[in-house]
Design an enzyme around this catalytic site. Structure first.
Site, short mmCIF file in Angstrom:
data_model
loop_
_atom_site.label_atom_id
_atom_site.label_comp_id
_atom_site.label_asym_id
_atom_site.label_seq_id
_atom_site.Cartn_x
_atom_site.Cartn_y
_atom_site.Cartn_z
N ARG A 199 -9.14 -9.10 -3.04
CA ARG A 199 -10.05 -8.74 -2.28
C ARG A 199 -10.78 -9.46 -1.92
O ARG A 199 -11.49 -9.25 -0.71
CB ARG A 199 -10.13 -6.83 -3.01
CG ARG A 199 -8.82 -6.47 -3.38
CD ARG A 199 -8.60 -5.53 -2.48
NE ARG A 199 -9.95 -4.79 -2.21
CZ ARG A 199 -9.22 -3.59 -1.11
NH1 ARG A 199 -7.47 -3.21 -1.09
NH2 ARG A 199 -9.86 -3.32 -0.78
N THR B 64 -13.29 -3.75 4.28
CA THR B 64 -12.30 -3.30 5.04
C THR B 64 -12.43 -3.36 6.25
O THR B 64 -11.95 -2.87 7.16
CB THR B 64 -12.16 -1.33 4.36
OG1 THR B 64 -12.25 -1.68 3.40
CG2 THR B 64 -11.46 -0.65 5.20
N TYR C 253 0.30 5.04 2.60
CA TYR C 253 -1.58 5.43 2.90
C TYR C 253 -1.01 6.67 2.78
O TYR C 253 -2.30 7.22 3.15
CB TYR C 253 -1.23 5.05 4.64
CG TYR C 253 -2.10 3.44 4.47
CD1 TYR C 253 -2.70 2.93 4.23
CD2 TYR C 253 -0.72 3.01 5.78
CE1 TYR C 253 -2.67 1.46 4.62
CE2 TYR C 253 -0.89 1.60 5.47
CZ TYR C 253 -1.98 0.68 5.40
OH TYR C 253 -2.48 -0.39 5.21
N HIS D 45 -4.06 -6.01 4.76
CA HIS D 45 -3.35 -5.35 3.44
C HIS D 45 -3.58 -6.40 1.60
O HIS D 45 -3.62 -6.70 1.80
CB HIS D 45 -2.73 -4.17 3.06
CG HIS D 45 -2.66 -4.11 2.64
ND1 HIS D 45 -2.70 -2.53 2.50
CD2 HIS D 45 -1.93 -3.78 1.20
CE1 HIS D 45 -2.76 -2.20 0.89
NE2 HIS D 45 -2.03 -2.94 0.28
N LYS E 222 -1.45 -7.02 9.04
CA LYS E 222 -0.51 -5.84 9.97
C LYS E 222 -0.46 -5.91 11.56
O LYS E 222 -0.31 -7.88 11.71
CB LYS E 222 -2.59 -5.11 10.17
CG LYS E 222 -2.45 -4.66 8.40
CD LYS E 222 -3.62 -3.65 8.34
CE LYS E 222 -4.16 -3.55 7.31
NZ LYS E 222 -5.43 -1.88 6.60
N ASN F 11 -8.01 -3.57 11.17
CA ASN F 11 -8.49 -4.80 10.00
C ASN F 11 -7.50 -6.07 10.13
O ASN F 11 -7.88 -6.87 8.72
CB ASN F 11 -9.28 -4.63 9.32
CG ASN F 11 -8.89 -3.63 8.08
OD1 ASN F 11 -7.28 -3.78 8.16
ND2 ASN F 11 -9.04 -2.60 7.49
N GLU G 179 3.20 -0.64 -4.94
CA GLU G 179 3.77 -1.52 -2.62
C GLU G 179 4.38 -2.29 -2.76
O GLU G 179 5.22 -2.74 -1.90
CB GLU G 179 2.48 -2.13 -2.31
CG GLU G 179 1.79 -1.26 -2.17
CD GLU G 179 -0.07 -1.03 -1.83
OE1 GLU G 179 -1.17 -0.01 -1.89
OE2 GLU G 179 -0.56 -2.14 -1.98
N1 UDP Z 1 -8.92 2.57 7.72
C1 UDP Z 1 -9.80 3.32 9.20
N2 UDP Z 1 -11.33 3.88 8.83
C2 UDP Z 1 -11.34 4.24 7.60
C3 UDP Z 1 -11.53 3.26 6.10
C4 UDP Z 1 -9.72 3.22 7.02
O1 UDP Z 1 -9.44 3.42 10.10
O2 UDP Z 1 -12.59 4.70 7.98
C5 UDP Z 1 -7.62 2.11 7.57
C6 UDP Z 1 -7.57 0.30 7.47
O3 UDP Z 1 -7.19 0.08 8.24
C7 UDP Z 1 -8.09 0.53 6.17
C8 UDP Z 1 -6.75 1.11 5.99
O4 UDP Z 1 -6.93 2.31 6.35
O5 UDP Z 1 -7.54 -0.83 5.86
C9 UDP Z 1 -6.69 1.49 4.45
O6 UDP Z 1 -8.22 2.44 3.98
P1 UDP Z 1 -8.80 1.16 2.41
O7 UDP Z 1 -9.85 2.50 1.95
O8 UDP Z 1 -7.70 1.68 1.33
O9 UDP Z 1 -9.04 -0.11 3.13
P2 UDP Z 1 -8.57 -1.14 2.50
O10 UDP Z 1 -7.65 -0.61 0.64
O11 UDP Z 1 -7.59 -1.71 3.66
O12 UDP Z 1 -9.58 -2.21 2.66
MG MG Z 2 -6.65 0.35 0.07
#
Ligand code: UDP
Ligand code: MG
Length: 139
Positions: free
Chosen positions: A87, A93, A51, A117, A11, A114, A128
């Site tokens: 993952r 996350t 997203y 992805h 990212k 974070n 994706e």
């Molecule tokens: N995100 C955020 N706040 C939250 C949850 C998610 O800013 O409370 C952002 C973060 O960059 C995350 C992305 O949105 O990676 C997608 O969220 P997801 O729950 O799919 O998390 P991931 O699959 O990336 O772990």
């Molecule tokens: Mg996700």
């Protein structure tokens, strides 16, 4: 798309901080083969589409702003059990909850920013990957 593939993005925060090389090293050291990769930048409409599942969440505007503010590295990775193993490699996350040694523990700064992805299912990995790459760009 074979089920032993996943999709990742390094990212904008990770790219800005110069962590592309270190993160790719972690990924390949963990046994993932890179089968597609490019440096690219998402438009607002790209990020909103990618997203879309989060469009009703309170953080959506910030997420789109963050993901479009600079270049990302998009890649397709191949390994047995790719989605789940990737993952595990990236961690939770929220980096505060991420296990020691995970990419997010090492390189992420916050829940929002974070670093990386990882697809959450084989179906989403295929969607994706196709969003970012033409068939001829995936090897
Ligand atoms: N995100 C955020 N706040 C939250 C949850 C998610 O800013 O409370 C952002 C973060 O960059 C995350 C992305 O949105 O990676 C997608 O969220 P997801 O729950 O799919 O998390 P991931 O699959 O990336 O772990
Ligand atoms: Mg996700």
């Amino acid at each position: 798309m074979a089920t032993n593939r996943t999709f990742t993005m390094l990212k904008p925060d990770a790219v800005e901080k110069g962590h592309i090389g270190a993160i790719l090293e972690k990924i390949t050291a963990a046994g993932f083969k890179i089968v597609a990769m490019k440096l690219t930048q998402m438009s607002k409409s790209d990020a909103e589409t990618f997203y879309a599942i989060h469009s009703e969440r309170p953080f959506f505007g910030e997420l789109v702003q963050y993901m479009t503010r600079g270049p990302i590295v998009a890649a397709v990775l191949e390994k047995d059990n790719a989605v789940e193993d990737f993952r595990t490699l990236i961690g939770a996350t929220n980096p505060a909850d991420a296990a020691e040694g995970t990419i997010r523990k090492l390189y992420a700064t916050s829940m929002g920013e974070n670093a990386v992805h990882g697809s959450d299912s084989d179906a989403n990995a295929a969607i994706e990957s196709a969003f970012h790459f033409a068939g001829r760009e995936i090897f």
